[in-house]
Structure formats: structure tokens, C-alpha cells
Design a protein around this motif. Sequence first.
Motif, short mmCIF file in Angstrom:
data_model
loop_
_atom_site.label_atom_id
_atom_site.label_comp_id
_atom_site.label_asym_id
_atom_site.label_seq_id
_atom_site.Cartn_x
_atom_site.Cartn_y
_atom_site.Cartn_z
N ALA A 37 0.83 -1.20 0.00
CA ALA A 37 0.00 0.00 0.00
C ALA A 37 0.86 1.25 0.00
O ALA A 37 2.06 1.20 0.28
N ILE A 46 -5.42 5.15 2.23
CA ILE A 46 -4.56 3.97 2.09
C ILE A 46 -4.91 3.34 0.74
O ILE A 46 -6.05 2.90 0.54
N THR A 53 -3.46 -6.56 -1.34
CA THR A 53 -4.44 -5.83 -0.54
C THR A 53 -4.10 -6.05 0.92
O THR A 53 -3.95 -7.20 1.36
N GLU A 59 -4.32 -3.05 7.75
CA GLU A 59 -4.93 -1.74 7.55
C GLU A 59 -5.05 -1.01 8.89
O GLU A 59 -4.78 0.20 8.97
N ARG A 63 -3.31 2.54 9.74
CA ARG A 63 -4.05 3.70 10.29
C ARG A 63 -3.42 4.19 11.59
O ARG A 63 -3.30 5.39 11.81
#
Length: 137
Positions: A37, A46, A53, A59, A63
Motif C-alpha cells: 500500500a 490507504i 491488498t 490496515e 491507520r
Amino acid sequence: MSLSLPDLYFRIKENGASVFRVVTDTRQNRMDLVQIANANVRNGEIRPQGGETPTAEEEAEIRAWIETRRADLAARHLQDIDRTIDFLNLSTQWAQSKATEDDLEAVSDRLLLAMHDLRTVIVRKKADRLMKERDDG
């Protein structure tokens, strides 16, 4: 190299980071970084990269990194302002005690314009805050 590597590696860029998954192959003592990413600190976006992925856990980690990076950059910016104040004081001392006429001629106009611009912005912002406080109070 430490035995415990993080799951993600963040390659810092001007507006965020390229995010890589750390992949280890313990049989051959190899390590690879697979880009998954791009993280944008300014808008929190993102974007998946390289056909990969990020997982939900990755993720969430990205963050959290974005929030930490934003806080670090804000703190660093305040430190830069404190250093600027120090540089202004040192520049004043230099101009008063060590600068030659040629030195002053070389920097005076640019320095005066920059200081005038800064002063104008600070005074306007201070006046806006005082007026807001008066209107709210």
C-alpha cells in the motif's frame, strides 16, 4: 538484525509512506519486502499497491501509523519553530556584533521581508483570536 521483525515496514515519503509487508523465509534465512500500500498522512488514504491488498489487521496498523506520524510531524513542527526563534536571536547577535556591512547588505532585504511577512501573519492571527474571544465571552 533483531530476531523479531515487525510485520510491516514503512518507507517514509514526503506525504506519507510506502507500506511493505515483511516476509521472512526461515529455511533460507531470507527476507523480502512486498509493497502492499501507499499511505497518505495528509488525507488518511490507504491505496493498495503491487496487486496486494492489506489485511484488516494490516490496515489497522497502517491507520495507527498514520496517526502516530501526524503527531510526530506536529511535534517536530513546533520544535522547528522553537529553533527558528533561537536562530532569530542568534541572527540578531550576529548582526549586532559580527556582521560586516557587506554581510548585512547581502541578507538585509530578504530578512526584513521575511520578518515583516511573519509579523503581519502573527499579528492578524492574534487579532482574530482576540476578537473571537471577545465575541464568545
